[in-house]
Scaffold this motif. Structure first.
Motif, PDB file in Angstrom:
ATOM      1  N   GLU A 150     -23.296 156.642  77.165  1.00 45.85           N
ATOM      2  CA  GLU A 150     -21.906 156.288  78.143  1.00 45.85           C
ATOM      3  C   GLU A 150     -22.667 156.454  79.660  1.00 45.85           C
ATOM      4  N   HIS A 151     -22.236 155.569  80.592  1.00 50.80           N
ATOM      5  CA  HIS A 151     -22.524 155.636  81.604  1.00 50.80           C
ATOM      6  C   HIS A 151     -21.474 155.987  82.583  1.00 50.80           C
ATOM      7  N   SER A 152     -21.757 157.087  83.468  1.00 51.65           N
ATOM      8  CA  SER A 152     -20.371 157.401  84.463  1.00 51.65           C
ATOM      9  C   SER A 152     -20.832 157.029  85.816  1.00 51.65           C
ATOM     10  N   SER A 154     -19.191 154.884  89.460  1.00 51.04           N
ATOM     11  CA  SER A 154     -18.082 153.849  89.902  1.00 51.04           C
ATOM     12  C   SER A 154     -18.975 152.768  90.342  1.00 51.04           C
TER      13      SER A 154
END
Length: 166
Positions: A150-152, A154
């Motif tokens: 998972e990449h977080s 914005s």
């Protein structure tokens, strides 16, 4: 390759295959300690081939195969400790356990306690190998786990068609 004709050379090869250093193997073979001669003998092509053959046979004897490893992991992962007891709940002797149960048991400890009045109590502690670890390894081998990353953060990206008006 057959056994080496020179008995000392064969002893040297056997000792090297067992993990002895070159110098140790040279002395084990019956030679007088001499580092240079030991190194020369070790470099001999027939010696090296014989050592490799002996070590290869050792690996075959160990029967380290994927199938055997999976079988041992299965024995641990699917073990059931109820099999170490008889119908009356008494602990069976280890030689009475089936092979799968015996493979799952890491150790057995017997503690003898004096309860007083000349009575003795035997407490049996049975330790098994880690089932979770065995099952996890089996599941990974079977491809049951999918690694997800998972990449977080914005990020926005506006893509407009080429003929869009601005």
């Amino acid at each position: 390759m057959p056994i080496l004709k020179n008995a000392r050379h064969e002893k040297f090869a056997q000792a090297r295959a067992k993990g002895n250093t070159v110098d140790e193997a040279y002395v084990v073979a019956g030679f007088k300690a001499n580092r240079g001669n030991a190194a020369r003998l070790n470099a001999n092509e027939s010696i090296q081939e014989r050592v490799a053959e002996i070590q290869g046979k050792g690996a075959l004897k160990a029967e380290a195969t994927v199938e055997r490893v999976l079988k041992e992991l299965s024995r641990i992962g699917f073990s059931d400790l109820r099999r170490v007891f008889d119908a009356n709940g008494r602990l069976l002797r280890p030689e009475e356990w089936d092979d799968d149960t015996a493979a799952a048991v890491a150790s057995v400890e017997v503690v003898i306690r004096n309860t007083g009045d000349g009575e003795v109590e035997h407490v049996h502690k049975i330790k098994v190998w880690d089932k979770n670890s065995a099952l996890e390894k089996l599941a990974k081998h079977l491809g049951m786990f999918i690694e997800r990353v998972e990449h977080s953060g914005s990020m926005s990206l506006n893509v407009l068609p080429e003929d869009a008006e601005l």
